[in-house]
Design a protein around this motif. Structure first.
Motif, short mmCIF file in Angstrom:
data_model
loop_
_atom_site.label_atom_id
_atom_site.label_comp_id
_atom_site.label_asym_id
_atom_site.label_seq_id
_atom_site.Cartn_x
_atom_site.Cartn_y
_atom_site.Cartn_z
N HIS A 4 5.29 2.86 13.48
CA HIS A 4 5.56 1.80 12.51
C HIS A 4 4.37 1.61 11.57
O HIS A 4 4.55 1.32 10.38
N ASN A 5 3.15 1.76 12.10
CA ASN A 5 1.99 1.71 11.22
C ASN A 5 2.02 2.85 10.22
O ASN A 5 1.70 2.67 9.04
N LEU A 6 2.40 4.04 10.68
CA LEU A 6 2.52 5.18 9.76
C LEU A 6 3.54 4.88 8.67
O LEU A 6 3.30 5.14 7.49
N GLY A 7 4.69 4.31 9.05
CA GLY A 7 5.71 3.97 8.06
C GLY A 7 5.20 2.98 7.03
O GLY A 7 5.42 3.15 5.82
N SER A 8 4.50 1.94 7.50
CA SER A 8 3.96 0.93 6.58
C SER A 8 2.91 1.53 5.66
O SER A 8 2.86 1.22 4.46
N ILE A 9 2.07 2.41 6.20
CA ILE A 9 1.03 3.05 5.40
C ILE A 9 1.65 3.96 4.35
O ILE A 9 1.20 4.01 3.20
N LEU A 10 2.69 4.69 4.71
CA LEU A 10 3.36 5.55 3.73
C LEU A 10 3.95 4.72 2.59
O LEU A 10 3.88 5.13 1.41
N ARG A 11 4.52 3.58 2.92
CA ARG A 11 5.08 2.71 1.87
C ARG A 11 3.99 2.25 0.90
O ARG A 11 4.16 2.29 -0.32
N THR A 12 2.84 1.84 1.46
CA THR A 12 1.72 1.42 0.63
C THR A 12 1.16 2.60 -0.16
O THR A 12 0.82 2.47 -1.34
N ALA A 13 1.07 3.76 0.48
CA ALA A 13 0.56 4.96 -0.17
C ALA A 13 1.42 5.35 -1.37
O ALA A 13 0.91 5.76 -2.42
N ALA A 14 2.72 5.24 -1.21
CA ALA A 14 3.63 5.56 -2.32
C ALA A 14 3.43 4.59 -3.48
O ALA A 14 3.44 4.98 -4.66
N HIS A 15 3.23 3.33 -3.17
CA HIS A 15 3.04 2.31 -4.21
C HIS A 15 1.81 2.63 -5.06
O HIS A 15 1.83 2.47 -6.29
N PHE A 16 0.73 3.11 -4.41
CA PHE A 16 -0.51 3.37 -5.12
C PHE A 16 -0.70 4.84 -5.50
O PHE A 16 -1.76 5.22 -6.01
#
Length: 270
Positions: free
Chosen positions: A124-136
């Motif tokens: 779930h941390n990986l999923g959240s990080i990917l979402r943030t990574a895509a945003h930036f």
């Protein structure tokens, strides 16, 4: 006039070892948008037929199976209660290796930060990080092969479509890989909850690898030795550290601010 697609009787297709049943509204939209040729079968509730009308029409044209199923059946097929009314059986998302990452660097396409997750094992941390990574607009998210979590359907759902746009890279020898990136001109910046300069004073706006450690142990000594800079997010000290996905968002926001400041300064000089 094209014939309207007809739903098949409710039955679940056998899943091959190279396939996953992804679920969630944004995850399935992104899958269809980015790699429709890898879709095997679609499952959805009656309430999602209108939203996914284009996907169903595509299934009919391409002779890909789909089923309209009840909520309980979809829960069983997807293995999740938060399926959001849709699931797609498709080829598993391909992960990068070091050579893929170095190809991006050599081609000059790695202009935004690369994330390295050191000891982060929660999907779930990986999923959240990917979402943030895509945003930036992060270049890639990397980690040690066998340690970085799999792109499970749950992680992909949490990523809200970002798992289809941000590459995940497995590194067999992370320290050696980071040294190669440092030799290519990347600053290796390790986040720390105990020591380091403030994010504003870190070199986050240039080409860099941002290293984030696990919440329990932080960045490992072997990886920290490769780092050229350490940054610490200031706070009250009421808690020892932030959740890794939250820390990721704070640092990537600062990196984005610094990059934009550089671009604005360049435009003014021109």
């Amino acid at each position: 006039m094209a014939a309207r697609p007809k739903a098949e009787p409710a039955r679940q297709r056998h899943k091959a070892a190279s396939e996953e049943t992804y679920h969630g509204l944004r995850a399935c939209e992104a899958l269809f948008a980015r790699r429709p040729e890898e879709i095997v079968r679609v499952y959805l509730t009656a309430g999602r037929k209108r939203h996914f009308a284009r996907l169903l029409a595509w299934c009919a044209e391409q002779r890909r199976g789909f089923q309209v199923v009840e909520e309980e059946n979809l829960r069983r097929i997807s293995g999740a209660t938060h399926h959001e009314g849709v699931a797609i059986l498709a080829k598993a998302i391909r992960r990068w290796g070091l050579e893929n990452l170095l190809t991006e660097v050599a081609a000059g396409r790695a202009t935004s930060p690369i994330l390295y997750l050191d000891g982060v094992e929660n999907p779930h941390n990986l999923g959240s990080i990917l979402r943030t990574a895509a945003h930036f607009g992060v270049t890639a998210v990397a980690g040690r092969a066998g340690e970085l979590p799999p792109l499970s359907p749950a992680a992909v759902r949490v990523a809200e479509g970002a798992a289809e746009t941000v590459p995940v890279c497995d590194l067999a020898d992370p320290a050696a890989a980071l040294r190669r990136l440092a030799a290519a001109g990347f600053a290796i910046i390790a986040a720390s909850s105990h020591k380091g300069v403030s994010p504003e004073d870190g070199r986050l706006g240039g080409r860099c690898v941002l290293v984030l450690g696990s919440e329990g142990k932080g960045v490992s000594p072997a990886i920290e030795r490769v780092a050229t800079t350490r940054v610490r997010i200031p706070g009250t000290g009421a808690v020892e550290s932030l959740n890794v996905s939250v820390a990721c968002g704070v640092l990537l926001a600062e990196a984005s601010r610094q990059r934009l400041a550089v671009v604005s300064g360049t435009r003014r000089r021109e």
